[in-house]
Design an enzyme around this catalytic site. Structure first.
Site, PDB file in Angstrom:
ATOM      1  CD  GLU A  94      -2.808  -1.312   2.359  1.00 30.56           C
ATOM      2  OE1 GLU A  94      -3.946  -1.760   2.179  1.00 30.56           O
ATOM      3  OE2 GLU A  94      -2.381  -0.997   3.476  1.00 30.56           O
ATOM      4  CB  CYS A 107       3.031   7.554   3.118  1.00 30.05           C
ATOM      5  SG  CYS A 107       3.426   6.302   4.338  1.00 30.05           S
ATOM      6  CB  CYS A 114       7.184  -5.566   8.360  1.00 25.60           C
ATOM      7  SG  CYS A 114       8.521  -4.638   9.145  1.00 25.60           S
ATOM      8  CB  CYS A 118       6.388  -2.758  15.901  1.00 28.11           C
ATOM      9  SG  CYS A 118       8.041  -2.313  15.322  1.00 28.11           S
ATOM     10  CB  CYS A 121       3.067  -1.852  13.529  1.00 32.49           C
ATOM     11  SG  CYS A 121       3.106  -1.487  11.760  1.00 32.49           S
ATOM     12  N   GLY A 165       6.858  -2.111   5.772  1.00 36.68           N
ATOM     13  CA  GLY A 165       8.224  -2.605   5.712  1.00 36.68           C
ATOM     14  C   GLY A 165       9.231  -1.737   6.445  1.00 36.68           C
ATOM     15  CD  GLU A 166      13.440  -0.486   9.315  1.00 35.52           C
ATOM     16  OE1 GLU A 166      12.510  -0.055  10.017  1.00 35.52           O
ATOM     17  OE2 GLU A 166      14.375   0.233   8.925  1.00 35.52           O
ATOM     18  CB  SER A 197      10.291   6.407   8.839  1.00 38.69           C
ATOM     19  OG  SER A 197       9.924   6.013  10.139  1.00 38.69           O
ATOM     20  CB  SER A 220       9.820   4.194  14.852  1.00 43.56           C
ATOM     21  OG  SER A 220       9.472   4.581  13.551  1.00 43.56           O
ATOM     22  CG  LEU A 221      13.177   6.805  20.821  1.00 42.50           C
ATOM     23  CD1 LEU A 221      14.407   5.974  20.485  1.00 42.50           C
ATOM     24  CD2 LEU A 221      13.610   8.203  21.280  1.00 42.50           C
ATOM     25  CG  HIS A 222       7.334   4.218  19.162  1.00 43.45           C
ATOM     26  ND1 HIS A 222       6.846   5.409  18.676  1.00 43.45           N
ATOM     27  CD2 HIS A 222       7.352   3.372  18.100  1.00 43.45           C
ATOM     28  CE1 HIS A 222       6.580   5.291  17.394  1.00 43.45           C
ATOM     29  NE2 HIS A 222       6.882   4.072  17.007  1.00 43.45           N
ATOM     30  CG  ASN A 296      -3.581   5.964  13.482  1.00 46.19           C
ATOM     31  OD1 ASN A 296      -4.376   6.857  13.735  1.00 46.19           O
ATOM     32  ND2 ASN A 296      -2.421   6.192  12.894  1.00 46.19           N
ATOM     33  CB  CYS A 339       1.164   5.991  11.245  1.00 46.95           C
ATOM     34  SG  CYS A 339       2.253   7.172  10.569  1.00 46.95           S
TER      35      CYS A 339
END
Ligand code: SAH
Length: 355
Positions: A94, A107, A114, A118, A121, A165-166, A197, A220-222, A296, A339
């Site tokens: 997508e 985006c 992936c 996480c 996600c 994906g990463e 990212s 992406s720390l979080h 989300n 996201c």
């Protein structure tokens, strides 16, 4: 048996020139074909109108153009467009067009599924099937540029690698795609308008730094506390925060480019004062900016967005320490284009769902 045709876009410009010389034609035909394939983004050899019919037929006999197809396009109430993109092997990824008053951002996805896991996600629930090829990444951008011109009367202005994906697990193809996107022979976009990212893979961040790339990096720390980050991003066990920090210092030394930290705040997970303190401490390493994103939900109810007072507390504390902070509202939620929602519903084909 008929031999498999080669993907013509796997050839560099030089290789295309060599191909034409090898069949007794002039090398500049290679330049013309290259221009059709990349800058003009055509999908059929017949469209190469400055190439003779015989040559076009010969090309079609030897090669294929594996252009992506938009299988389904959905429009959100806020103008966001989500494309379900079909690849030549029928896999689906997508990509999203996000319009604001002044910009259009694409985006894009870098992998089918992936390999990271996480916990919050939607894409993580898919198996990583394969890496996207440079042309499959380029095509997503090309298509969104066309959509932006068609629906918003302006070209695409920004690109974020925040789809499925990463990107750093597919860094070679991502870099090749960016090279084409930024080349005058491709889309001629400035690398400054591109953000990659990553979930934060230290070794890969160092490799990019050593190449002195010109695009922006978001991480992406979080959480800036290992124990908590490992809970929500289990690969943190293998790549702990100390390694990430060291890689980021290297990044800054080499590129002099400030990094953006993406940060989600969840109820009962990273909503305490010590979480804020740890983030502020992490931010001291290099010039950076914190982007607090809205969570989300992905239907399982485990993660809940913390209440606005907590976000506010983070904002105030970061600002007090001179750290730039932005709070980003989600776009395209109604069509699962926000996201972490990619692949939430549209990819129903079972094979890529993890058991
Ligand atoms: N793998 C890359 C890029 C894809 S994710 C990365 O991790 O950065 C793009 C961004 O969306 C990341 O910051 C990711 O943490 C965030 N994200 C993932 N799931 C989300 C969700 N459910 N709600 C909001 N953001 C999410």
């Amino acid at each position: 048996m008929k031999k498999d045709k080669r993907d013509i876009r796997a050839l560099s410009k030089e290789e295309l020139r060599d191909f034409f010389t090898s069949i007794g034609q002039q090398a500049f035909r290679g330049n013309q074909v290259y221009d059709w394939l990349w800058a003009k983004g055509i999908r059929n050899f017949e469209d190469m109108t400055n190439i003779s019919k015989e040559t076009r037929e010969m090309l079609a006999d030897s090669f294929v153009i594996n252009h992506i197809e938009v299988d389904k396009m959905q429009k959100s109430n806020d103008g966001t467009i989500k494309n379900a993109v079909r690849l030549h092997d029928k896999n689906i990824v997508e990509s999203v067009l996000i319009p604001t008053d002044t910009r259009t951002t694409a985006c894009v996805s870098s992998q089918v599924g992936c390999s990271l896991n996480c916990a919050f996600c939607a894409t993580a629930r898919l198996k990583r099937m394969r890496n996207l090829k440079p042309d499959e990444i380029y095509d997503q951008v090309f298509v969104i540029d066309q959509q932006s011109r068609l629906y918003f009367d302006r070209p695409l202005s920004n690109i974020v690698f925040m789809g499925m994906g990463e990107p750093l697990m597919n860094h070679r193809n991502v870099l090749q795609a960016i090279e084409k996107i930024t080349s005058p022979e491709g889309l001629n976009m400035s690398p400054r308008r591109i953000t990659v990212s990553t979930s934060g893979i230290p070794k890969m961040i160092k490799i990019l730094a050593d190449q002195e790339v010109k695009f922006n990096l978001a991480v992406s720390l979080h959480s800036a506390i290992d124990e908590i980050r490992t809970k929500v991003m289990p690969f943190n066990e293998t790549f702990p925060l100390a390694d990430l920090k060291e890689a980021l210092i290297h990044w800054y030394e080499k590129t002099k480019r400030r990094v953006t930290y993406e940060y989600l705040i969840w109820d009962g997970i990273n909503d305490r004062q010590e979480d804020i303190d740890a983030l502020i401490d992490f931010c001291q390493a290099i010039p950076c900016k914190v982007n607090i994103i809205e969570y989300n939900p992905i239907d399982d109810g485990i993660f809940q967005q913390a209440n606005p007072e907590i976000t506010n507390k983070y904002e105030v504390a970061l600002e007090r320490h001179g750290i730039t902070v932005t709070v980003r509202r989600s776009r395209g939620k109604d069509i699962d284009a926000a996201c972490g929602q990619l692949a939430n519903k549209s990819i129903e084909e079972a094979p890529i769902l993890k058991k």
